[in-house]
Design an enzyme around this catalytic site. Structure first.
Site, short mmCIF file in Angstrom:
data_model
loop_
_atom_site.label_atom_id
_atom_site.label_comp_id
_atom_site.label_asym_id
_atom_site.label_seq_id
_atom_site.Cartn_x
_atom_site.Cartn_y
_atom_site.Cartn_z
N SER A 145 0.85 -1.20 0.00
CA SER A 145 0.00 0.00 0.00
C SER A 145 0.88 1.24 0.00
O SER A 145 2.08 1.16 0.29
CB SER A 145 -0.85 -0.04 1.27
OG SER A 145 -1.42 1.22 1.56
N TYR A 158 -3.45 -0.15 9.94
CA TYR A 158 -3.26 -0.50 8.53
C TYR A 158 -1.83 -0.16 8.08
O TYR A 158 -1.16 -0.96 7.43
CB TYR A 158 -4.31 0.26 7.71
CG TYR A 158 -4.37 -0.06 6.23
CD1 TYR A 158 -5.03 -1.19 5.77
CD2 TYR A 158 -3.81 0.80 5.30
CE1 TYR A 158 -5.12 -1.46 4.42
CE2 TYR A 158 -3.90 0.53 3.94
CZ TYR A 158 -4.55 -0.60 3.50
OH TYR A 158 -4.65 -0.86 2.16
#
Ligand code: GCO
Ligand code: CA
Length: 260
Positions: A145, A158
Site C-alpha cells: 500500500s 493498517y
C-alpha cells in the site's frame, strides 16, 4: 525470450478475490493463461464473484476459508493442490482497513487488522512456500500500500501492517531466493474500489485532495494493476527479488505542491 509474460499451465491463487483489486488482478492472471483459484470468506459474495468471472470468460475455482486461520489455510492449500494442481503463483491480496484515530483505537481492533493484513500473508506464504520449495520454485506477490511508506490520519493499524508486509516481502525474498521463489510486492496507490468508496465521494475533501496529491491527477482504475501482477507472476521477473512495485500515478515520487 518469447512468451515472457505467458502464464499458460500455471496455477494462481489470489486471496480476497471476490471484488476490488483482488478480482482485477485475478482476471489479469487468467487472461494471460493461468488457471485461476480464488479465495473469499462470504458464500454470497463468492457466488456473485463467480458469475462475474464467468461473464468475463473465466472459469475460476473457488475456495472459502479464513486466511487468518492457519489450520484452515493448510487444509485448503492441500485441497487446492490436490484438486486443481500445485500452486505456482500466490497473490496475498486479502486485507482490511479500519479508519479510527489512534487515540480512540481499541487495541483489539488494532490486533485484528495486523492479523488480517500481515499475519495472514505469512501463513499463506508459509503453507504455499513449503510446496514451492519441494517443486523447485514459484512466485509470491504481497499486496502492499501507499501506507507501506507513508502515514495518514486514522490508519495506524493498517499502516503498521502494510509497512510490516513490505519488510516481510524482503525477508521472505531473502530466505527463499535460493529455492527459486521470487517474493515481491505491489503497492497500489489510490484506486477506485469499494474500500475507498467512503473517501471517494464527489466534493468530499479527501477526494479532491487525493486527486491533487496524485501527479497523474486521478484515482487508479483496478485494471491499471494488471501489468504489474502479470510481470511479477511471469518468467519476466525471474531475477527480481524483494521489490515493491508501486503503481500509484506518481504519489511516492513527489512531495506534492501548494494549492493553486
Ligand atoms: C486510506 C485508503 C488507503 C488505500 C490504499 C493506499 O484510507 O487512506 O483506504 O489505505 O486504500 O491502501 O495505498
Ligand atoms: Ca485459461
Amino acid at each position: 525470450m518469447k512468451d515472457l509474460f505467458n502464464l499458460n499451465g500455471k496455477v494462481a491463487l489470489v486471496t480476497g478475490a471476490t471484488h476490488g483489486l483482488g478480482m482485477a488482478m485475478a482476471k489479469a492472471l487468467a487472461h494471460h493463461g493461468a488457471t485461476l483459484v480464488i479465495n473469499g470468506h462470504t458464500p454470497s459474495k463468492m457466488d456473485a464473484a463467480l458469475a462475474d468471472y464467468k461473464a468475463d470468460g473465466i472459469d475460476a475455482h473457488s475456495y472459502l476459508f479464513d486466511v487468518t486461520h492457519a489450520a484452515q489455510v493448510a487444509e485448503n492449500i492441500e485441497k487446492i493442490e490436490k484438486e486443481v494442481g500445485p500452486i505456482d503463483i500466490l497473490v496475498n491480496n486479502a486485507g482490511m482497513i479500519m479508519r479510527v484515530p489512534a487515540l480512540e483505537m481499541d487495541p483489539e481492533d488494532f490486533r485484528k487488522v495486523i492479523d488480517v493484513d500481515l499475519v495472514s500473508p505469512f501463513i499463506l506464504s508459509q503453507a504455499v512456500g513449503r510446496s514451492m520449495v519441494k517443486r523447485g520454485g514459484g512466485k509470491i506477490i504481497n499486496i502492499c500500500s501507499m501506507m507501506s511508506e507513508l502515514g495518514r490520519d486514522t490508519v495506524s493499524a493498517y499502516a503498521a501492517a502494510k509497512g510490516g508486509l513490505k519488510m516481510l516481502t524482503k525477508n521472505l525474498a531473502t530466505e527463499w531466493a535460493k529455492y527459486n521463489i521470487q517474493v515481491n510486492g505491489i503497492g497500489p496507490g489510490y484506486f477506485a474500489t469499494e474500500q475507498t468508496a467512503p473517501i471517494r465521494v464527489d466534493g468530499h475533501p479527501f477526494n479532491d485532495w487525493i486527486i491533487s496529491r496524485t501527479p497523474a491527477g486521478k484515482w487508479g482504475d483496478p485494471e491499471d494493476l494488471a501489468g504489474a501482477v502479470v510481470f511479477l507472476s511471469s518468467k519476466a521477473s525471474d531475477f527480481v527479488n524483494g521489490q515493491i512495485l508501486y503503481v500509484d500515478g506518481g504519489i511516492l515520487a513527489t512531495i506534492g505542491k501548494p494549492k493553486e
